[in-house]
Design an enzyme around this catalytic site. Structure first.
Site, mmCIF file in Angstrom:
data_model
loop_
_atom_site.group_PDB
_atom_site.id
_atom_site.type_symbol
_atom_site.label_atom_id
_atom_site.label_comp_id
_atom_site.label_asym_id
_atom_site.label_seq_id
_atom_site.Cartn_x
_atom_site.Cartn_y
_atom_site.Cartn_z
ATOM 1 N N THR A 165 0.832 -1.201 0.000
ATOM 2 C CA THR A 165 0.000 0.000 0.000
ATOM 3 C C THR A 165 0.871 1.258 0.000
ATOM 4 O O THR A 165 0.596 2.205 -0.733
ATOM 5 C CB THR A 165 -0.963 0.003 1.199
ATOM 6 O OG1 THR A 165 -1.776 -1.176 1.144
ATOM 7 C CG2 THR A 165 -1.835 1.234 1.211
ATOM 8 N N GLU A 209 1.131 9.203 -6.337
ATOM 9 C CA GLU A 209 1.726 10.545 -6.302
ATOM 10 C C GLU A 209 2.595 10.775 -7.539
ATOM 11 O O GLU A 209 2.559 11.854 -8.145
ATOM 12 C CB GLU A 209 2.580 10.724 -5.046
ATOM 13 C CG GLU A 209 1.794 10.910 -3.790
ATOM 14 C CD GLU A 209 2.655 11.472 -2.683
ATOM 15 O OE1 GLU A 209 2.836 12.711 -2.649
ATOM 16 O OE2 GLU A 209 3.167 10.677 -1.873
ATOM 17 N N HIS A 227 -7.147 0.699 -1.107
ATOM 18 C CA HIS A 227 -6.321 -0.343 -1.735
ATOM 19 C C HIS A 227 -7.219 -1.572 -1.778
ATOM 20 O O HIS A 227 -7.413 -2.242 -0.764
ATOM 21 C CB HIS A 227 -5.049 -0.592 -0.941
ATOM 22 C CG HIS A 227 -4.041 -1.385 -1.699
ATOM 23 N ND1 HIS A 227 -2.765 -1.583 -1.225
ATOM 24 C CD2 HIS A 227 -4.094 -2.022 -2.896
ATOM 25 C CE1 HIS A 227 -2.084 -2.321 -2.099
ATOM 26 N NE2 HIS A 227 -2.884 -2.602 -3.115
ATOM 27 N N ARG A 259 -1.929 18.272 -4.322
ATOM 28 C CA ARG A 259 -0.530 18.676 -4.454
ATOM 29 C C ARG A 259 -0.448 20.191 -4.506
ATOM 30 O O ARG A 259 -1.367 20.852 -5.006
ATOM 31 C CB ARG A 259 0.103 18.096 -5.724
ATOM 32 C CG ARG A 259 0.129 16.568 -5.725
ATOM 33 C CD ARG A 259 1.062 16.004 -6.782
ATOM 34 N NE ARG A 259 2.458 16.207 -6.444
ATOM 35 C CZ ARG A 259 3.136 15.511 -5.525
ATOM 36 N NH1 ARG A 259 2.544 14.556 -4.836
ATOM 37 N NH2 ARG A 259 4.406 15.762 -5.295
#
Length: 137
Positions: free
Chosen positions: A41, A49, A75, A119
């Site tokens: 994970t 990312e 996940h 981000r």
């Protein structure tokens, strides 16, 4: 940063090596050592990312980088080493230097994870100086 448009889509793929499976996440931890060799994970989050960073790269000006500030993902399925994973990221929000992405990751069989990631665009030199000053305290 150059102008970004909501709706920007990007696809990014990665072949999962054995070294990105659970026992390699924290080799000093006996808990991780006894787990199966499937895409960890923690590494999946990094892969997601990376996909967003790759999507943003053509829009950054000289000296800019991006840093992750929030991630909320599932996940949903295990992926063995040797399989390719592909993330499709879609830009859903732009607010100044802040971007928000919807992510779906799949292996060769099924969806393995999905969620949202934020981000911020930073000036790398200024950021590095702040981090260095913090480390000197």
């Amino acid at each position: 940063m150059k102008e970004l448009q909501v709706g920007l889509k990007h696809t990014f793929s990665y072949l999962v090596p054995k070294e990105r499976t659970v026992p390699f996440l924290y080799p000093e931890s006996s808990y991780f050592q006894v787990m199966p060799e499937v895409f960890a994970t923690g590494y999946m989050v990094g892969f997601m990312e990376w996909a967003c960073m790759d999507a943003l790269a053509p829009y950054l000006d000289e000296g800019e980088r991006t840093v992750g500030t929030m991630i909320n993902v599932t996940h949903e399925a295990a992926t063995p080493a040797g399989m390719e994973v592909t993330a499709t990221v879609t830009l859903v929000e732009v607010d100044g230097k802040r971007t928000v992405w919807e992510i779906e990751a799949r292996d060769e069989v099924e969806v393995i994870g999905r969620g949202r990631h934020e981000r911020f665009v930073i000036d790398y030199e200024k950021f590095s100086k702040r981090v260095a000053a913090k480390g000197n305290k």
